[in-house]
Each structure stands twice: as C-alpha cells, then as structure tokens.
Design a protein around this motif. Structure first.
Motif, PDB file in Angstrom:
ATOM      1  N   PHE A 159       0.834  -1.204   0.000  1.00 55.19           N
ATOM      2  CA  PHE A 159       0.000   0.000   0.000  1.00 55.19           C
ATOM      3  C   PHE A 159       0.867   1.252   0.000  1.00 55.19           C
ATOM      4  CE2 PHE A 159      -2.260   3.466   2.006  1.00 55.19           C
ATOM      5  CZ  PHE A 159      -3.467   3.458   1.340  1.00 55.19           C
ATOM      6  N   LYS A 160       1.869   1.279   0.838  1.00 57.31           N
ATOM      7  CA  LYS A 160       2.748   2.462   0.899  1.00 57.31           C
ATOM      8  C   LYS A 160       3.428   2.710  -0.438  1.00 57.31           C
ATOM      9  CE  LYS A 160       3.827   2.423   5.853  1.00 57.31           C
ATOM     10  NZ  LYS A 160       4.910   2.284   6.858  1.00 57.31           N
ATOM     11  N   ALA A 161       3.849   1.626  -1.095  1.00 60.28           N
ATOM     12  CA  ALA A 161       4.549   1.767  -2.386  1.00 60.28           C
ATOM     13  C   ALA A 161       3.635   2.350  -3.457  1.00 60.28           C
ATOM     14  CB  ALA A 161       5.097   0.411  -2.820  1.00 60.28           C
ATOM     15  N   LEU A 162       2.395   1.911  -3.490  1.00 58.60           N
ATOM     16  CA  LEU A 162       1.453   2.410  -4.491  1.00 58.60           C
ATOM     17  C   LEU A 162       0.927   3.794  -4.125  1.00 58.60           C
ATOM     18  CD1 LEU A 162      -0.619  -0.818  -5.263  1.00 58.60           C
ATOM     19  CD2 LEU A 162       1.155   0.219  -6.684  1.00 58.60           C
ATOM     20  N   ASP A 163       0.628   4.000  -2.851  1.00 59.39           N
ATOM     21  CA  ASP A 163       0.069   5.283  -2.407  1.00 59.39           C
ATOM     22  C   ASP A 163       1.046   6.427  -2.637  1.00 59.39           C
ATOM     23  OD1 ASP A 163      -1.966   6.854  -1.079  1.00 59.39           O
ATOM     24  OD2 ASP A 163      -0.582   6.971   0.626  1.00 59.39           O
ATOM     25  N   LYS A 164       2.325   6.106  -2.577  1.00 53.22           N
ATOM     26  CA  LYS A 164       3.360   7.131  -2.784  1.00 53.22           C
ATOM     27  C   LYS A 164       3.285   7.710  -4.196  1.00 53.22           C
ATOM     28  CE  LYS A 164       7.216   6.009  -0.950  1.00 53.22           C
ATOM     29  NZ  LYS A 164       8.539   5.363  -0.699  1.00 53.22           N
ATOM     30  N   GLN A 165       2.810   6.905  -5.149  1.00 52.79           N
ATOM     31  CA  GLN A 165       2.776   7.344  -6.543  1.00 52.79           C
ATOM     32  C   GLN A 165       1.356   7.534  -7.074  1.00 52.79           C
ATOM     33  OE1 GLN A 165       5.813   5.344  -9.104  1.00 52.79           O
ATOM     34  NE2 GLN A 165       6.006   3.905  -7.400  1.00 52.79           N
ATOM     35  N   GLY A 166       0.363   7.380  -6.205  1.00 47.82           N
ATOM     36  CA  GLY A 166      -0.999   7.440  -6.712  1.00 47.82           C
ATOM     37  C   GLY A 166      -1.976   8.078  -5.744  1.00 47.82           C
ATOM     38  N   VAL A 167      -3.241   7.655  -5.858  1.00 48.86           N
ATOM     39  CA  VAL A 167      -4.342   8.221  -5.086  1.00 48.86           C
ATOM     40  C   VAL A 167      -5.097   7.093  -4.387  1.00 48.86           C
ATOM     41  CG1 VAL A 167      -6.586   9.377  -5.260  1.00 48.86           C
ATOM     42  CG2 VAL A 167      -4.632  10.262  -6.548  1.00 48.86           C
ATOM     43  N   PHE A 168      -5.403   7.316  -3.128  1.00 48.23           N
ATOM     44  CA  PHE A 168      -6.186   6.376  -2.344  1.00 48.23           C
ATOM     45  C   PHE A 168      -7.543   7.007  -2.054  1.00 48.23           C
ATOM     46  CE2 PHE A 168      -7.110   5.028   2.223  1.00 48.23           C
ATOM     47  CZ  PHE A 168      -7.844   3.916   1.839  1.00 48.23           C
ATOM     48  N   VAL A 169      -8.621   6.296  -2.471  1.00 48.07           N
ATOM     49  CA  VAL A 169      -9.982   6.805  -2.297  1.00 48.07           C
ATOM     50  C   VAL A 169     -10.728   5.891  -1.317  1.00 48.07           C
ATOM     51  CG1 VAL A 169     -12.100   7.539  -3.439  1.00 48.07           C
ATOM     52  CG2 VAL A 169      -9.931   7.586  -4.701  1.00 48.07           C
ATOM     53  N   PRO A 170     -10.789   6.269  -0.033  1.00 50.00           N
ATOM     54  CA  PRO A 170     -11.573   5.471   0.913  1.00 50.00           C
ATOM     55  C   PRO A 170     -13.054   5.775   0.746  1.00 50.00           C
ATOM     56  CG  PRO A 170     -10.591   7.345   2.045  1.00 50.00           C
ATOM     57  CD  PRO A 170     -10.131   7.420   0.604  1.00 50.00           C
ATOM     58  N   VAL A 171     -13.855   4.748   0.650  1.00 50.91           N
ATOM     59  CA  VAL A 171     -15.302   4.913   0.454  1.00 50.91           C
ATOM     60  C   VAL A 171     -16.013   4.520   1.737  1.00 50.91           C
ATOM     61  CG1 VAL A 171     -17.306   4.186  -0.865  1.00 50.91           C
ATOM     62  CG2 VAL A 171     -15.103   4.471  -2.015  1.00 50.91           C
ATOM     63  N   TRP A 172     -16.646   5.500   2.370  1.00 49.01           N
ATOM     64  CA  TRP A 172     -17.329   5.271   3.642  1.00 49.01           C
ATOM     65  C   TRP A 172     -18.829   5.429   3.457  1.00 49.01           C
ATOM     66  CZ3 TRP A 172     -14.233   3.566   7.431  1.00 49.01           C
ATOM     67  CH2 TRP A 172     -12.877   3.895   7.392  1.00 49.01           C
TER      68      TRP A 172
END
Length: 355
Positions: A127-140
């Motif tokens: 997760f850290k590796a991908l999040d560093k280069q992208g966008v994380f969209v948490p859906v609540w």
C-alpha cells in the motif's frame, strides 16, 4: 495521497495518477469513483482497457504480465484490478509491491477496486509503495446525520432541487441505501421538468407511487397502529410477489428497534436521545410513530412478537409447519394493535390481547 470520493474528479482533472485505489463497501460511491477514473482516463487519451477479476486461485503473475505487455495500438492503457471482497494474501501483496517497482517504466493507469482497508493494511509495504505514486480513495457509508445533505446534493446531479426535509424523507424511505435512493432520484428526474424543486409531499407521493406496496409502508402502518392499512399492505405485498423473507426482515427489524428504545428509556434516557442512538438514526419525522408503538407495545409483548418472528423464520427455512403468509399477517396485525387471521387458532406463539 488520500482523496475522498466527492473530491476525486477535481483531483483527477489536475493530474492523472499512475494508480488509484478505491476501497470500501458502499456500492454507489464505489461505482462513482471508479467511473470517474475511467472518464478521466478517456479524456487523457487512454483508449485501451484491460480488466482482471480476482477470484479464488487467481494467478497474480497475470498482473505483472499484463503490465509488461506492450500494446500494438496505444502507448498506455487502463488496467483494472477488481478484488471485490477477496483478500490480497501474500501472493497479491508481493505482486502489487513488484508492480510499484515497475511503474516508473510505463505510463499505464492501474485502477484497484477492493473492499475496506483497515489501518494495518494501510501500513503494509504494497500500500505504501502504491500510495506514494498514486491516489487512495476510501469509500465510507454516509453518516445518518449527513444523509439528508448528501441526497440534496445528489439530486442536483439529476437536475433536481430538493428541500432538506424531503431529502431526509427519501433517506428514510430507502433506509439509507444510497443506490436505492439514487434510483428514486433518477425516476423523479424522468417525471419532473429540469430544476423542479421537490418538497416532502413530492417525495412521499413519488416514491410511494413507484414502489406501490412496500415493506417500509408496512413498517410505518404497524408503528402508527393502523390495522386496516396494515392488513391491506400485507395482502398487497403477497399479491405482487414480494418474497416473505423480506417482509419478515422488515417487521423483525422494527421489533428490535422498539426493544432497543424501551431499554434506553428504562435506563433513564430521553426518547430523543434513544432515537439518536439507533442505527440508522430515527429521524424527526418518524419519531411520533415509534413513540406510539412503544406506548402500545410493552417489552414483554415485544419479546413474544420476536419469538413469533423466529418461528416464522423457521417456516421460511422449511423447518416449521407454521403457515407463512397468514403468520406474517398475524405478526403485522398484532404489532399494529389489531387481530390476526389466525388469532382463534391454537398457535403455539399466539399473542394474547392482554399481554
């Protein structure tokens, strides 16, 4: 980088990332977020799309192979990895970490759609590796206190204006199910001219007309103590082919809510506070109906009605000879303060009018 779903289109318009992780269990916002990524990719000239559905025994090597394959027709592509409720596992985590290492060498966009990620998963290496280069969209899920405002804003996407109380009523009618609420808004948009302002009466009439007899109308009739209306709705539900388990679910849900309200009141809490503690929260419009019901139905009576519901559940599963629809009619009528069809029969769960 964390971006919430309502802010995603604006974030994508500024810069198209190399990876977007959409994680959560609320289906409407999850769908909208993924659609926003697909639209942004098309607008950026990404024309090729490949989809990988993760199923049991999924070969994670396919992700790396797909990412490595050069397209004959485009310089980049949208690669969708759909996990649904499946867990990554060790192989998946390793494959995503390796993918992150490959990202510098390609211009593809990876869209990962998955279930909710907890705090521990958000600290993992992949997760850290991908999040560093992208966008994380948490859906609540939308909180009950915000639901009316959320639906009011949602209505504008369909060319409608809606009063806040009307939006809250829509949320109540659809029990906080955003997909169902959005479908109702789409129907209302077909009926009314653009920019029509909808009030409580419009929502009550429009939603009730579109559903005819529904389990939520049945629950309201039971709570308000309307036996004749209750009987009519039960017969209507049966004639329209509504499944008996759905009716039983709606009635059982209200019985558990009424028991919970009684328990909070016995602890010295106010009725208003007791309503706010329910999940979903009981809105102002429905509180008088619940107040009527708890004054009519004692805890002892509610426990007996729940026992009745449990035996009907056995009938649904084929483990009891209790006649199902007559039993549902009796349960609903007793909740509403009336007399059931089988009230004179020697039912083992029959409720005495004096209890």
């Amino acid at each position: 980088m964390k971006v919430f779903s309502d802010q995603l289109p604006a974030a994508l318009a500024k810069k198209l990332p190399k990876v977007v992780i959409v994680a959560g269990d609320e289906p409407l916002q999850h769908r909208d977020a993924c659609d926003a990524v697909r639209l942004a990719a098309r607008q950026a000239g990404v024309e090729e799309r490949e989809v990988l559905d993760v199923e049991p025994n999924f070969a994670w090597g396919r992700l790396l192979e797909t990412a490595s394959n050069l397209s004959l027709f485009a310089s980049n592509k949208l690669l969708e990895l759909r996990l649904g409720a499946h867990k990554l596992g060790q192989d998946g985590s390793k494959a995503l970490t390796q993918y992150a290492e490959m990202m510098a060498g390609n211009d593809d966009l990876l869209l990962i759609s998955m279930g909710k990620l907890d705090a521990k998963q958000q600290k993992s290496a992949w997760f850290k590796a991908l999040d560093k280069q992208g966008v994380f969209v948490p859906v609540w899920p939308v909180d009950a206190s915000r639901l009316g405002y959320w639906l009011r804003d949602r209505a504008s996407l369909h060319g409608l204006q809606i009063d806040l109380e009307a939006a809250r009523l829509l949320g109540e009618r659809t029990e906080g199910n955003l997909l169902a609420a959005d479908q109702e808004l789409q129907k209302l948009a077909l009926i009314h001219p653009p920019n029509t302002r909808l009030n409580v009466e419009s929502i009550a009439q429009g939603v009730e007309d579109s559903t005819r007899f529904d389990v939520f109308n049945l629950a309201d009739a039971c709570l308000k103590g309307e036996p004749s209306r209750t009987s009519r709705i039960v017969h209507g539900l049966r004639s329209e082919g509504v499944e008996a388990p759905i009716v039983l679910w709606a009635l059982s849900r209200e019985l558990r809510t009424l028991l919970s309200l009684h328990q909070h009141l016995d602890q010295g809490q106010s009725f208003e506070h007791a309503c706010k503690t329910q999940k979903p929260m009981i809105f102002d419009k429905r509180r008088p109906a619940y107040q009527k019901a708890i004054s009519r139905l004692s805890m002892k009576r509610l426990h007996k009605l729940l026992l009745m519901a449990q035996r009907l559940d056995l009938a649904v599963k084929g483990a009891s000879t209790v006649p199902l629809w007559p039993g549902l009619h009796d349960l609903a009528m007793t909740m509403a303060g009336g007399k059931g069809l089988l009230a004179e029969s020697p039912w083992t769960y029959r409720i005495s009018a004096n209890n």
